[in-house]
Design an enzyme around this catalytic site. Structure first.
Site, PDB file in Angstrom:
ATOM      1  N   GLN A 171       0.762  -1.052  -0.136  1.00  0.00           N
ATOM      2  CA  GLN A 171      -0.038  -0.196  -0.171  1.00  0.00           C
ATOM      3  C   GLN A 171       0.815   1.105  -0.146  1.00  0.00           C
ATOM      4  O   GLN A 171       1.993   1.222   0.695  1.00  0.00           O
ATOM      5  CB  GLN A 171      -0.814  -0.137   1.115  1.00  0.00           C
ATOM      6  CG  GLN A 171      -0.131  -0.070   2.404  1.00  0.00           C
ATOM      7  CD  GLN A 171      -1.317  -0.237   3.660  1.00  0.00           C
ATOM      8  OE1 GLN A 171      -2.511   0.001   3.642  1.00  0.00           O
ATOM      9  NE2 GLN A 171      -0.849  -0.483   4.844  1.00  0.00           N
ATOM     10  N   HIS A 193      -3.159   0.217  -3.467  1.00  0.00           N
ATOM     11  CA  HIS A 193      -3.794   0.578  -2.300  1.00  0.00           C
ATOM     12  C   HIS A 193      -4.442   1.970  -2.632  1.00  0.00           C
ATOM     13  O   HIS A 193      -5.576   2.273  -3.171  1.00  0.00           O
ATOM     14  CB  HIS A 193      -3.276   0.597  -0.868  1.00  0.00           C
ATOM     15  CG  HIS A 193      -4.095   1.016  -0.039  1.00  0.00           C
ATOM     16  ND1 HIS A 193      -4.574   2.147   0.407  1.00  0.00           N
ATOM     17  CD2 HIS A 193      -4.438  -0.024   1.151  1.00  0.00           C
ATOM     18  CE1 HIS A 193      -5.385   2.184   1.463  1.00  0.00           C
ATOM     19  NE2 HIS A 193      -5.270   0.931   1.944  1.00  0.00           N
ATOM     20  N   ASP A 235      -8.083   0.574  -2.469  1.00  0.00           N
ATOM     21  CA  ASP A 235      -9.114   0.920  -1.328  1.00  0.00           C
ATOM     22  C   ASP A 235      -9.510   2.365  -1.388  1.00  0.00           C
ATOM     23  O   ASP A 235      -8.581   3.113  -1.324  1.00  0.00           O
ATOM     24  CB  ASP A 235      -8.381   0.808  -0.003  1.00  0.00           C
ATOM     25  CG  ASP A 235      -9.318   0.484   1.131  1.00  0.00           C
ATOM     26  OD1 ASP A 235     -10.365   1.174   1.130  1.00  0.00           O
ATOM     27  OD2 ASP A 235      -9.013   0.109   2.076  1.00  0.00           O
ATOM     28  N   GLU A 270     -11.640  -2.184  -3.197  1.00  0.00           N
ATOM     29  CA  GLU A 270     -11.925  -2.738  -1.583  1.00  0.00           C
ATOM     30  C   GLU A 270     -12.808  -1.569  -0.987  1.00  0.00           C
ATOM     31  O   GLU A 270     -12.499  -0.393  -1.430  1.00  0.00           O
ATOM     32  CB  GLU A 270     -10.578  -2.712  -0.898  1.00  0.00           C
ATOM     33  CG  GLU A 270     -10.650  -3.033   0.521  1.00  0.00           C
ATOM     34  CD  GLU A 270      -9.281  -3.041   1.233  1.00  0.00           C
ATOM     35  OE1 GLU A 270      -9.165  -3.166   2.488  1.00  0.00           O
ATOM     36  OE2 GLU A 270      -8.064  -3.500   0.412  1.00  0.00           O
ATOM     37  N   ASP A 304     -13.919  -5.069   3.671  1.00  0.00           N
ATOM     38  CA  ASP A 304     -13.252  -4.702   4.925  1.00  0.00           C
ATOM     39  C   ASP A 304     -13.870  -4.080   5.871  1.00  0.00           C
ATOM     40  O   ASP A 304     -14.012  -4.871   6.797  1.00  0.00           O
ATOM     41  CB  ASP A 304     -11.851  -3.441   4.363  1.00  0.00           C
ATOM     42  CG  ASP A 304     -11.183  -3.073   5.511  1.00  0.00           C
ATOM     43  OD1 ASP A 304     -11.090  -3.561   6.495  1.00  0.00           O
ATOM     44  OD2 ASP A 304     -10.463  -2.030   5.240  1.00  0.00           O
ATOM     45  N   GLN A 326     -10.550  -9.372   3.120  1.00  0.00           N
ATOM     46  CA  GLN A 326      -9.777  -8.970   3.871  1.00  0.00           C
ATOM     47  C   GLN A 326      -9.772  -9.371   5.363  1.00  0.00           C
ATOM     48  O   GLN A 326     -10.774  -9.145   6.104  1.00  0.00           O
ATOM     49  CB  GLN A 326      -9.294  -7.292   3.967  1.00  0.00           C
ATOM     50  CG  GLN A 326      -8.056  -7.124   5.025  1.00  0.00           C
ATOM     51  CD  GLN A 326      -7.513  -5.856   4.977  1.00  0.00           C
ATOM     52  OE1 GLN A 326      -6.732  -5.596   5.806  1.00  0.00           O
ATOM     53  NE2 GLN A 326      -8.155  -4.755   4.443  1.00  0.00           N
ATOM     54  N   LYS A 328      -8.423  -8.722   8.611  1.00  0.00           N
ATOM     55  CA  LYS A 328      -7.763  -7.792   8.979  1.00  0.00           C
ATOM     56  C   LYS A 328      -7.086  -8.431  10.479  1.00  0.00           C
ATOM     57  O   LYS A 328      -7.850  -8.032  11.361  1.00  0.00           O
ATOM     58  CB  LYS A 328      -8.404  -6.462   9.314  1.00  0.00           C
ATOM     59  CG  LYS A 328      -7.428  -5.243   9.596  1.00  0.00           C
ATOM     60  CD  LYS A 328      -8.153  -3.903   9.435  1.00  0.00           C
ATOM     61  CE  LYS A 328      -8.128  -3.493   7.945  1.00  0.00           C
ATOM     62  NZ  LYS A 328      -8.211  -2.150   7.788  1.00  0.00           N
ATOM     63  N   CYS A 358      -1.250  -0.773   8.716  1.00  0.00           N
ATOM     64  CA  CYS A 358       0.251   0.059   8.636  1.00  0.00           C
ATOM     65  C   CYS A 358       0.590   0.284  10.226  1.00  0.00           C
ATOM     66  O   CYS A 358       2.058   0.614  10.422  1.00  0.00           O
ATOM     67  CB  CYS A 358       0.187   1.144   7.846  1.00  0.00           C
ATOM     68  SG  CYS A 358      -1.482   2.371   8.392  1.00  0.00           S
TER      69      CYS A 358
END
Length: 423
Positions: A171, A193, A235, A270, A304, A326, A328, A358
């Site tokens: 990303q 991303h 995304d 996304e 997501d 996703q 996560k 991140c």
């Protein structure tokens, strides 16, 4: 048992926690900060440095194994747990979790997780706590069995030793053009991303976003090596729905127009829209997926928002409400549940993407690699941070080391030559 002490060490996440609601409402950027008042509980400003808490398990041979707890970048949004509070989590670790850890058989990963993560005061432990503690327990089991973490997962879930390399997804953060170039030069499997998280970045009727998609495809052809064909993954943080409305047909029409601009690429979109609840998200995403499938579109929907826990993932997968889920990891909780989520998606013939945030750490990222490889997920996120180079190195190198080790396990009597993870 095998754990004789528990250590806690405060630390840093690799990026920042952001108030998504404030950003969606129009907060403007001034350099690296956002200007305006926060709106999500727990935030005292719109962007704050990410924190983490490391948990160390001191084993009877004095080895210390670690796991890291943290929140995701957009904490408190989309049905997620609230912002990570190091002081609250530290207190919970000391009072509740540490005594439980001292009383488990750390060689049995899933059993240990089940015992440590029993509800406290009729409530589930914070998912960040489950995430970090389960990493440490997985490392403890790997140490005690003299195996890799991936091999522990394979044994616990009755899976064969994996052979396939998992595609890596990077990303860009806000440094889009520079980071896209980095990704292309490094031949990243899935990119970029794009962080399309505001009206300014999406544009009127999505024109700014569409221009960016076309630029990424063109740039790939300009500077990428011959034959390089990455998946393009964007995304959009719900901005298709925000800008053109929440009618599934209109959203699908827009996505098809985007896909038509890059016909030579697989296109992942996304979070095209946020319908406000998990059930509404499932119902409407299933309609969008159905429309795209009926048209034979090359675009794929990735869920997501509103799909956080293992139970959420089960509902989306069974409803075919995404082409790719996703998973996560910090939002799922126990890393054992991340493994379960991948297998659940595969069982329902839905793509499984082991993601995260991140804001994570090198330790949590490496643990996620072992889960991804062991369960043979469809792709995994390069994490932590937003710098591309560091995350791609951490995740890519861990995967390559792991695959070489697993290959040696399969051929223990053929060790004279040098082995490589590159096929």
């Amino acid at each position: 048992m095998q754990i004789k002490d528990v250590l806690l060490a405060p630390g840093n996440g690799a990026f920042f926690y952001d108030d998504q609601a404030a950003i969606r409402s129009g907060a403007t950027q001034d350099g690296f900060i956002y200007v305006g008042e926060p709106t999500t509980p727990g935030f005292d400003s719109i962007r704050i440095p990410a924190s983490s808490l490391s948990l160390g398990l001191v084993l009877t041979d004095d080895t210390v194994v670690w796991g890291d707890m943290m929140s995701v970048q957009y904490s408190g949004a989309g049905g997620r747990d609230p912002l990570f509070d190091t002081n609250q989590i530290s207190d919970l670790m000391s009072r509740v979790v540490a005594p439980r850890l001292l009383d488990v058989d750390a060689s049995r990963f899933r059993d240990s997780c089940a015992k440590v993560f029993e509800p406290f005061e009729h409530r589930r432990l914070p998912l960040a706590a489950e995430y970090g503690v389960s990493q440490a327990l997985l490392r403890a089991a790997a140490h005690l069995h003299r195996k890799t973490m991936a091999e522990i997962i394979c044994a616990e879930f009755d899976l064969p030793l994996p052979t396939r390399r998992i595609p890596i997804y990077c990303q860009s953060g806000d440094a889009r053009e520079i980071n896209v170039d980095k990704m292309i030069l490094k031949a990243v499997d899935v990119l970029p991303h794009g962080l399309i998280n505001s009206r300014q970045k999406f544009g009127v009727n999505g024109q700014t976003f569409m221009d960016f998609v076309k630029w990424v495809a063109t740039r790939t052809r300009e500077i990428g090596r011959a034959g390089y064909q990455p998946v393009l993954h964007f995304d959009v943080y719900g901005w298709i729905g925000q800008e053109i409305g929440l009618e599934p047909q209109r959203i699908a029409d827009f996505i098809c127009r985007v896909a038509d601009t890059v016909p030579d690429f697989t296109l992942n979109i996304e979070c095209p829209a946020d319908f406000g609840s998990t059930q509404a998200q499932i119902d409407n995403y299933a309609r969008i997926v159905s429309i795209l499938n009926d048209r034979g579109s090359g675009a794929r929907i990735v869920v997501d928002e509103r799909c956080n826990t293992l139970e959420d993932i089960r509902l989306f997968a069974e409803a075919k409400a995404a082409h790719l889920v996703q998973i996560k990891a910090p939002d799922v909780g126990s890393i054992a549940d991340t493994a379960r989520a991948v297998l659940l998606c595969k069982g329902n013939k839905v793509g499984a993407y082991v993601g995260g945030s991140c804001t994570e750490t090198d330790f949590s990222a490496r643990a996620s690699v072992h889960i991804s490889v062991a369960t043979q997920a469809d792709m995994m996120l390069a994490k932590p941070g937003m710098g591309v180079d560091e995350a791609f190195s951490i995740v890519g190198n861990e995967q390559n080391r792991l695959l070489v080790m697993l290959n040696r396990r399969r051929t223990p009597n053929e060790n004279a030559g040098m082995k490589s993870a590159v096929s």
